[in-house]
Design a protein around this motif. Sequence first.
Motif, short mmCIF file in Angstrom:
data_model
loop_
_atom_site.label_atom_id
_atom_site.label_comp_id
_atom_site.label_asym_id
_atom_site.label_seq_id
_atom_site.Cartn_x
_atom_site.Cartn_y
_atom_site.Cartn_z
N GLN A 136 0.82 -1.20 0.00
CA GLN A 136 0.00 0.00 0.00
C GLN A 136 0.86 1.26 0.00
O GLN A 136 0.51 2.25 -0.64
N ALA A 137 1.99 1.24 0.70
CA ALA A 137 2.89 2.39 0.71
C ALA A 137 3.43 2.65 -0.70
O ALA A 137 3.54 3.80 -1.13
N LYS A 138 3.75 1.58 -1.43
CA LYS A 138 4.23 1.74 -2.81
C LYS A 138 3.13 2.32 -3.69
O LYS A 138 3.40 3.19 -4.53
N GLU A 139 1.90 1.85 -3.50
CA GLU A 139 0.79 2.38 -4.30
C GLU A 139 0.58 3.86 -4.00
O GLU A 139 0.35 4.66 -4.92
N ILE A 140 0.66 4.25 -2.74
CA ILE A 140 0.49 5.66 -2.35
C ILE A 140 1.60 6.51 -2.97
O ILE A 140 1.34 7.59 -3.50
N ALA A 141 2.83 6.01 -2.91
CA ALA A 141 3.95 6.76 -3.50
C ALA A 141 3.76 6.93 -5.01
O ALA A 141 4.02 8.01 -5.56
N THR A 142 3.26 5.89 -5.68
CA THR A 142 3.01 5.98 -7.11
C THR A 142 1.94 7.01 -7.41
O THR A 142 2.08 7.83 -8.33
N LEU A 143 0.86 6.98 -6.63
CA LEU A 143 -0.22 7.95 -6.84
C LEU A 143 0.24 9.38 -6.56
O LEU A 143 -0.12 10.31 -7.29
N GLN A 144 1.06 9.56 -5.53
CA GLN A 144 1.58 10.90 -5.22
C GLN A 144 2.46 11.40 -6.36
O GLN A 144 2.40 12.58 -6.74
N ALA A 145 3.29 10.52 -6.90
CA ALA A 145 4.14 10.92 -8.02
C ALA A 145 3.29 11.30 -9.23
O ALA A 145 3.58 12.28 -9.92
N GLU A 146 2.22 10.55 -9.48
CA GLU A 146 1.34 10.86 -10.60
C GLU A 146 0.63 12.20 -10.39
O GLU A 146 0.52 13.01 -11.32
N ILE A 147 0.18 12.46 -9.17
CA ILE A 147 -0.46 13.74 -8.87
C ILE A 147 0.52 14.89 -9.07
O ILE A 147 0.18 15.92 -9.66
N ASN A 148 1.74 14.73 -8.59
CA ASN A 148 2.76 15.77 -8.78
C ASN A 148 3.07 16.00 -10.26
O ASN A 148 3.30 17.13 -10.68
N LEU A 149 3.04 14.94 -11.04
CA LEU A 149 3.27 15.06 -12.48
C LEU A 149 2.17 15.91 -13.11
O LEU A 149 2.44 16.81 -13.91
N PHE A 150 0.92 15.67 -12.73
CA PHE A 150 -0.19 16.47 -13.25
C PHE A 150 -0.08 17.92 -12.79
O PHE A 150 -0.39 18.84 -13.54
N ARG A 151 0.35 18.14 -11.57
CA ARG A 151 0.49 19.50 -11.06
C ARG A 151 1.52 20.27 -11.86
O ARG A 151 1.35 21.45 -12.16
N ARG A 152 2.63 19.62 -12.19
CA ARG A 152 3.68 20.28 -12.96
C ARG A 152 3.22 20.63 -14.37
O ARG A 152 3.62 21.63 -14.92
N LYS A 153 2.38 19.79 -14.92
CA LYS A 153 1.88 20.04 -16.27
C LYS A 153 0.73 21.05 -16.26
O LYS A 153 0.28 21.47 -17.32
N GLY A 154 0.24 21.40 -15.08
CA GLY A 154 -0.87 22.36 -15.00
C GLY A 154 -2.21 21.72 -15.29
O GLY A 154 -3.20 22.41 -15.47
N GLY A 155 -2.25 20.41 -15.31
CA GLY A 155 -3.52 19.72 -15.59
C GLY A 155 -4.38 19.63 -14.34
O GLY A 155 -3.94 19.85 -13.23
N HIS A 156 -5.64 19.37 -14.58
CA HIS A 156 -6.59 19.23 -13.48
C HIS A 156 -7.04 17.79 -13.41
O HIS A 156 -7.20 17.13 -14.43
N ILE A 157 -7.27 17.35 -12.21
CA ILE A 157 -7.75 15.99 -12.01
C ILE A 157 -9.21 16.08 -11.60
O ILE A 157 -9.53 16.59 -10.53
N TYR A 158 -10.10 15.63 -12.47
CA TYR A 158 -11.52 15.67 -12.18
C TYR A 158 -12.05 14.25 -12.05
O TYR A 158 -11.64 13.35 -12.78
N THR A 159 -12.99 14.09 -11.14
CA THR A 159 -13.69 12.81 -11.07
C THR A 159 -14.80 12.84 -12.09
O THR A 159 -15.13 13.87 -12.66
N THR A 160 -15.42 11.72 -12.33
CA THR A 160 -16.52 11.64 -13.29
C THR A 160 -17.66 12.55 -12.86
O THR A 160 -18.28 13.22 -13.68
N VAL A 161 -17.94 12.59 -11.56
CA VAL A 161 -19.03 13.43 -11.06
C VAL A 161 -18.73 14.90 -11.32
O VAL A 161 -19.58 15.65 -11.80
N THR A 162 -17.52 15.35 -11.07
CA THR A 162 -17.14 16.74 -11.30
C THR A 162 -17.21 17.07 -12.79
O THR A 162 -17.71 18.12 -13.18
N ALA A 163 -16.75 16.17 -13.63
CA ALA A 163 -16.78 16.39 -15.07
C ALA A 163 -18.23 16.48 -15.55
O ALA A 163 -18.56 17.31 -16.40
#
Length: 91
Positions: free
Chosen positions: A53-80
């Motif tokens: 689970q710690a590895k999965e969390i680290a992977t997700l955090q890295a992915e979120i940081n990647l989106f932040r650097r690109k200026g992208g937004h992360i929307y859920t289906t409900v938000t979209a």
Amino acid sequence: ELMDKIVKLGHSQLTLDQALNARLHSVTVNDPGPTLEKERREMARIHNLLAVQAKEIATLQAEINLFRRKGGHIYTTVTANRLTGHDGVAN
């Protein structure tokens, strides 16, 4: 006379059964080995699960940081769906 002998033997058998049961109970209660081994295995399983689970969390955090650097937004289906008004047309 026969009935007295049967009664005496019945009492003797009851006494012996109680003594045997007491010994068996003390042997099984005072032997923590199997319980400790089971607890150790469970703790090892939990530690492995936490590591995964710690590895999965680290992977997700890295992915979120990647989106932040690109200026992208992360929307859920409900938000979209709220943003597009359910028909695919932006509000």
